[in-house]
Design a protein around this motif. Structure first.
Motif, PDB file in Angstrom:
ATOM      1  N   PHE A 673      12.691 -11.658   9.355  1.00 11.38           N
ATOM      2  CA  PHE A 673      11.797 -12.126  10.416  1.00 11.38           C
ATOM      3  C   PHE A 673      10.598 -12.765   9.712  1.00 11.38           C
ATOM      4  N   TYR A 674      10.823 -13.857   9.036  1.00 10.03           N
ATOM      5  CA  TYR A 674       9.822 -14.400   8.125  1.00 10.03           C
ATOM      6  C   TYR A 674       8.435 -14.320   8.750  1.00 10.03           C
ATOM      7  N   PRO A 675       7.450 -13.768   8.027  1.00 10.46           N
ATOM      8  CA  PRO A 675       7.450 -13.386   6.604  1.00 10.46           C
ATOM      9  C   PRO A 675       7.844 -11.924   6.348  1.00 10.46           C
ATOM     10  N   PHE A 676       8.446 -11.282   7.350  1.00  6.96           N
ATOM     11  CA  PHE A 676       8.812  -9.871   7.195  1.00  6.96           C
ATOM     12  C   PHE A 676      10.295  -9.725   6.872  1.00  6.96           C
ATOM     13  N   ASP A 677      10.620  -8.733   6.059  1.00  3.24           N
ATOM     14  CA  ASP A 677      11.993  -8.279   5.846  1.00  3.24           C
ATOM     15  C   ASP A 677      12.101  -6.879   6.427  1.00  3.24           C
ATOM     16  N   VAL A 678      13.112  -6.661   7.284  1.00  5.85           N
ATOM     17  CA  VAL A 678      13.272  -5.387   7.977  1.00  5.85           C
ATOM     18  C   VAL A 678      14.611  -4.773   7.600  1.00  5.85           C
ATOM     19  N   ASN A 679      14.585  -3.533   7.186  1.00  6.38           N
ATOM     20  CA  ASN A 679      15.804  -2.758   6.934  1.00  6.38           C
ATOM     21  C   ASN A 679      15.905  -1.631   7.962  1.00  6.38           C
ATOM     22  N   ILE A 680      17.067  -1.501   8.613  1.00  4.55           N
ATOM     23  CA  ILE A 680      17.327  -0.362   9.492  1.00  4.55           C
ATOM     24  C   ILE A 680      18.063   0.669   8.647  1.00  4.55           C
ATOM     25  N   ASP A 681      17.330   1.652   8.184  1.00  4.11           N
ATOM     26  CA  ASP A 681      17.888   2.628   7.243  1.00  4.11           C
ATOM     27  C   ASP A 681      18.776   3.650   7.950  1.00  4.11           C
ATOM     28  N   GLU A 706       8.723  -4.849   5.088  1.00  4.04           N
ATOM     29  CA  GLU A 706       7.937  -5.423   3.991  1.00  4.04           C
ATOM     30  C   GLU A 706       7.510  -6.842   4.358  1.00  4.04           C
ATOM     31  N   GLN A 707       6.268  -7.173   4.034  1.00  2.00           N
ATOM     32  CA  GLN A 707       5.802  -8.550   4.251  1.00  2.00           C
ATOM     33  C   GLN A 707       5.992  -9.333   2.962  1.00  2.00           C
ATOM     34  N   ARG A 708       6.840 -10.336   3.057  1.00  3.66           N
ATOM     35  CA  ARG A 708       7.260 -11.094   1.873  1.00  3.66           C
ATOM     36  C   ARG A 708       6.128 -11.933   1.293  1.00  3.66           C
ATOM     37  N   GLU A 709       5.353 -12.605   2.152  1.00  9.01           N
ATOM     38  CA  GLU A 709       4.294 -13.509   1.701  1.00  9.01           C
ATOM     39  C   GLU A 709       3.050 -13.288   2.545  1.00  9.01           C
ATOM     40  N   PRO A 710       1.865 -13.597   1.997  1.00  9.23           N
ATOM     41  CA  PRO A 710       0.611 -13.420   2.742  1.00  9.23           C
ATOM     42  C   PRO A 710       0.420 -14.526   3.778  1.00  9.23           C
ATOM     43  N   VAL A 711       1.028 -14.327   4.940  1.00  9.17           N
ATOM     44  CA  VAL A 711       0.935 -15.290   6.029  1.00  9.17           C
ATOM     45  C   VAL A 711       0.204 -14.631   7.192  1.00  9.17           C
ATOM     46  N   ILE A 712      -0.704 -15.385   7.825  1.00  5.40           N
ATOM     47  CA  ILE A 712      -1.461 -14.841   8.955  1.00  5.40           C
ATOM     48  C   ILE A 712      -0.512 -14.581  10.122  1.00  5.40           C
ATOM     49  N   ILE A 713      -0.587 -13.356  10.693  1.00  3.63           N
ATOM     50  CA  ILE A 713       0.230 -12.969  11.836  1.00  3.63           C
ATOM     51  C   ILE A 713      -0.704 -12.633  12.994  1.00  3.63           C
ATOM     52  N   ASP A 714      -0.452 -13.190  14.161  1.00  2.00           N
ATOM     53  CA  ASP A 714      -1.262 -12.864  15.329  1.00  2.00           C
ATOM     54  C   ASP A 714      -0.353 -12.508  16.494  1.00  2.00           C
ATOM     55  N   GLN A 715      -0.929 -12.371  17.688  1.00  2.00           N
ATOM     56  CA  GLN A 715      -0.166 -11.937  18.850  1.00  2.00           C
ATOM     57  C   GLN A 715       0.865 -12.964  19.293  1.00  2.00           C
ATOM     58  N   ASN A 716       0.791 -14.179  18.742  1.00  2.00           N
ATOM     59  CA  ASN A 716       1.750 -15.214  19.113  1.00  2.00           C
ATOM     60  C   ASN A 716       3.032 -15.155  18.286  1.00  2.00           C
ATOM     61  N   PHE A 717       3.066 -14.263  17.292  1.00  2.00           N
ATOM     62  CA  PHE A 717       4.231 -14.187  16.416  1.00  2.00           C
ATOM     63  C   PHE A 717       5.443 -13.659  17.181  1.00  2.00           C
ATOM     64  N   SER A 718       6.618 -13.957  16.673  1.00  2.00           N
ATOM     65  CA  SER A 718       7.860 -13.532  17.328  1.00  2.00           C
ATOM     66  C   SER A 718       7.962 -12.011  17.384  1.00  2.00           C
ATOM     67  N   LYS A 719       8.816 -11.551  18.272  1.00  2.00           N
ATOM     68  CA  LYS A 719       8.992 -10.115  18.475  1.00  2.00           C
ATOM     69  C   LYS A 719      10.431  -9.719  18.177  1.00  2.00           C
ATOM     70  N   MET A 720      10.605  -8.406  18.006  1.00  2.00           N
ATOM     71  CA  MET A 720      11.914  -7.813  17.779  1.00  2.00           C
ATOM     72  C   MET A 720      12.362  -7.179  19.103  1.00  2.00           C
TER      73      MET A 720
END
Length: 790
Positions: A673-681, A706-720
């Motif tokens: 979920f760029y810039p995030f990587d999500v693992n369902i353990d 984990e956040q892969r890169e320092p990118v600004i995330i706000d309330q407009n970002f995509s959801k899971m």
């Protein structure tokens, strides 16, 4: 080498009033002196050199200008009144030479002084074989003269400027109030055939150099016309030029504009004329030849020639054409390069495409940089895009590049010491002007200069209206009626500052600087096949655009396809990362996006509903775009295109098309979920019942985020989003969780609840579908990222 002892005539005054001219034989050899220049010696260390010469073969009375410099290396003063000058052609014909200025004739020991002359020659005279003949008034010959030597003219003509491409006009022929020493040299520059408002026009640059001791302007009585090969006359006028004065030896650019007739004009000649007793008198002419052709792609040329420019070069870099339903979208790139060693203001350029006899289409402009100045050896690119009508082949079109400028600033001066030809470039040490080859009259004459030629008469008189070597002025200049140097802003010829027949007002649409033929243009019939290869996460090499700041990088970081089985199409979601490399806040551009399939068909993208409007320096921000593509699209051979949707609306300006393959979703492991990587353990599903909510499913997840890169995330970002689906494929419930806010997803245990499940929907074979969702104006766009049974 010929040499004479210095003439000593105490009875002769040291003031030069006039120089008598007579016809004597041409003789004497020409020794090479003064850094390789030919010279005529009058003593062992005193000699004449020919410094500058200009010859205009056109006109009813061809005119030649030249300067003689007397180098006095002796111990006593030399009186120039003791010598005479004339011009001799190859056939031996002799022409009087008139001294253009009334000045001190005495050259002191160890000094140099320049004397400017002009001579009217016979029509058809060629530069080859012309010589400037010098002789002394010593009474030894039959005509009281003795030959000294001759200097060849050809070697003193301006390098790179043929006599056929220049003409010299004596200002007094166009304006009786002009001074005797006022001349204008016109040198032919670049020509351009352009279409304006459905009519063809010829623009011709002229480089005009003023000579003499005072400022001059183009007189109102000087007119312009084109002569066709069959004798027709086409009216012409100055275009966008001002009437400011020209300093002595200053060169400026002026542009003449003429409407071309529909008939074939053949070779053209530009004539400079003035009304004379009801008829036009031709003062000078420039053979222009055939209409100027367009330059080829890859060509380059200076923005202005003969020192009137600032060191900028214009390069026709490349051009591409993309076939569209309603015509051909043409985009050309022109580069302006600073070849100087100083900062130069970036010119304001415009572009228009022309085709056929009278067709044209205005082009939108984009620049690679918005900097106001161009550093030495740096360059800035201009892109011009237009939609050519259906039926117009792009390789038959031409791009007309113009430079915008106020009429008052047209033809920037290169400085008083710069000339377009050899008519200038050497500044005379005297101050005012009169005639040579004529006697000054009696000793008591005040403020006047003789205009007639007197052969063999004494030159003992002096003119009290002339200035001394020191530059002081006594009396009045009879030629112009003004005192000394002409004031700035007035005409040195006594005319007003307005020039003749200006073709436009104080503002112009700009003068043409280049017409580029598009033969060999790269045509793209399948833009996907022609797209550039691209690696995810790298900056997109976009064309220059006013929409996107040059300090703002864009990169495509994700592109996935998802099949919507209920609707018969697939959804593609692309994420674009914006990075501000600058030092100030930048606006996030509202770009257009498209996905192209392997056949080149384009599918427009929709931007997420809400996004930040600006981006802080040194930060990155992600914006998502969704696309609907055919259900059979595999995503193996597609292209991502960035456009400017407003520059040439309703058409789209292509800023870059890049060939990519859609990224595949992994069945196991991390989910992007760029810039995030999500693992369902780990996960498990439980059911509960309450009287208020009925049956509920509770999904317990163990996540690693984990956040892969320092990118600004706000309330407009995509959801899971999590969907609970029964064995028949029916959705029993859904819940969304974001990566921001108080209830954001974090590493650790998360509980997702699906409430209000009906009793008959309780079963054990349910499936969990995990989506990334993005809000768009067309509704939520969903990307299926994982599916599992708890």
């Amino acid at each position: 080498m010929k040499s004479l002892k210095m003439l000593k005539k105490p009875s002769r005054t040291a003031w030069l009033g006039a120089l008598a001219i007579s016809a004597v034989c041409l003789s004497a050899s020409v020794p090479a002196v003064y850094a390789g220049k030919p010279g005529v010696f009058v003593a062992n260390d005193t000699y004449f050199t020919l410094e500058n010469a200009s010859l205009a073969a056109g006109g009813d009375s061809p005119l030649m200008q030249f300067s003689l410099k007397l180098h006095n290396g002796g111990s006593g003063a030399v009186d120039f009144n003791g010598y005479g000058v004339r011009v001799v052609d190859e056939a031996g014909n002799r022409y009087p030479a008139r001294l253009g200025s009334k000045q001190s004739a005495r050259v002191q020991a160890g000094k140099e002084q320049t004397f400017d002359f002009y001579s009217q020659l016979a029509p058809g005279v060629k530069a080859e074989g012309l010589k400037v003949d010098l002789y002394a008034w010593d009474g030894s010959g039959a005509d009281q003269t003795r030959d000294i030597g001759a200097l060849p003219v050809a070697g003193s003509l301006p390098g790179g400027v043929s006599t056929a491409s220049q003409t010299v006009v004596r200002l007094k022929d166009a304006d009786p109030a002009a001074k005797e020493d006022a001349f204008l040299t016109f040198v032919q520059g670049d020509g351009f055939r352009v279409v304006e408002n459905g009519k063809p026009y010829l623009y011709m640059n002229l480089y005009v150099t003023g000579s003499g001791k005072t400022e001059v302007t183009l007189p109102s009585g000087l007119q312009y016309r084109l002569l066709t090969s069959d004798g027709r006359m086409l009216a012409a006028a100055l275009s966008g030029s001002d009437g400011s004065s020209l300093l002595p030896n200053e060169t400026v650019q002026r542009t003449v504009k003429a409407e071309l007739s529909e008939q074939s004009v053949g070779p053209l000649t530009l004539q400079l004329v003035t009304p004379d007793a009801g008829e036009d008198k031709v003062l000078g002419s420039l053979p222009l030849g055939e209409l100027p052709p367009a330059v080829k792609l890859g060509s380059e040329k200076p923005l202005a020639r003969y020192g009137t420019g600032s060191g900028l070069t214009v390069v026709a870099e490349k051009a591409t054409a993309i076939r569209q339903e309603d015509g051909m979208l043409v985009q050309s790139t022109v580069t302006v390069r600073n070849d100087s060693d100083r900062m130069i203001a970036v010119p304001s350029l415009t572009g228009v495409y022309q085709f056929g006899k009278d067709g044209s289409a205005a082009a939108s402009e984009a620049r690679s940089s918005r900097d106001a100045y161009l550093a030495p050896k740096a360059a800035v690119s201009f892109s011009y895009t237009a939609l050519l009508p259906s039926g117009v082949e792009p390789d038959a079109a031409e791009l007309v590049v113009r430079v915008k400028e106020d009429a008052a600033a047209a033809g920037t001066s290169a400085g008083s010491s710069t000339t377009a030809s050899a008519s200038g470039g050497s500044t005379s040490s005297g101050a005012n002007t009169a005639n040579s080859g004529a006697t000054a009259g009696s000793s008591g004459s005040t403020g006047t200069s003789a205009s007639g030629t007197t052969s063999g008469s004494s030159v003992g008189g002096s003119a009290s209206g002339s200035s001394s070597a020191g530059g002081s002025t006594s009396g009045t200049n009879a030629a112009s009626g003004t005192n000394g140097q002409t004031k700035t802003g007035t005409s040195g010829s006594g005319t007003t500052s307005s020039s003749s027949g200006t073709a436009s007002g104080s503002k112009t649409d700009g003068r043409p600087v280049m017409v580029v033929g598009l033969q060999g243009i790269a045509q793209q019939y399948n833009p996907t096949m022609a797209a550039k290869g691209y690696e995810y996460g790298t900056p997109l090499p976009l064309a220059a655009s006013s929409l996107i700041d040059s300090k703002l990088d864009m990169s495509l970081v994700e592109l996935h396809l998802h099949e919507n089985t209920d609707y018969g199409y697939k959804t593609a979601i692309a994420k674009v990362k914006y990075t501000n490399r600058g030092s100030s806040v930048l606006t996030l551009p509202d770009i257009g996006t498209e996905l192209l399939n392997s056949q080149g068909l384009a599918f427009p993208g929709v931007r997420q509903t809400t996004a930040a409007s600006t981006i802080m320096p040194g930060t990155s921000y992600v914006v998502a775009y969704s696309f609907m593509v055919p259900a059979d699209e595999k995503g193996d051979n597609i292209a991502f295109r960035v456009t400017d949707p407003k520059a040439i609306a309703p058409a789209k300006l292509d800023l870059g098309t890049f060939r990519v393959a859609a990224q595949r979703e992994e069945e196991y492991g991390k989910i992007s979920f760029y810039p995030f990587d999500v693992n369902i353990d780990a996960n498990n599903l439980a059911t509960t019942y309450s009287t208020s909510t009925g049956y509920s499913y509770h999904l317990n997840l163990s996540l690693t985020i984990e956040q892969r890169e320092p990118v600004i995330i706000d309330q407009n970002f995509s959801k899971m989003e999590f969907e609970l689906v029964d064995g028949l494929g029916r959705v029993l419930g859904s819940q969304s969780a974001g990566f921001t806010g108080t209830q954001k997803l974090i590493t650790g245990t998360q509980r997702i609840s699906f409430t209000n499940v009906k009793t008959e929907q309780i079963e054990s074979g349910v499936t969990i579908r995990v989506y990334e969702t993005i809000d768009t104006p067309n509704g939520p766009a969903k990307r299926l990222v994982r599916e599992f049974q708890p």
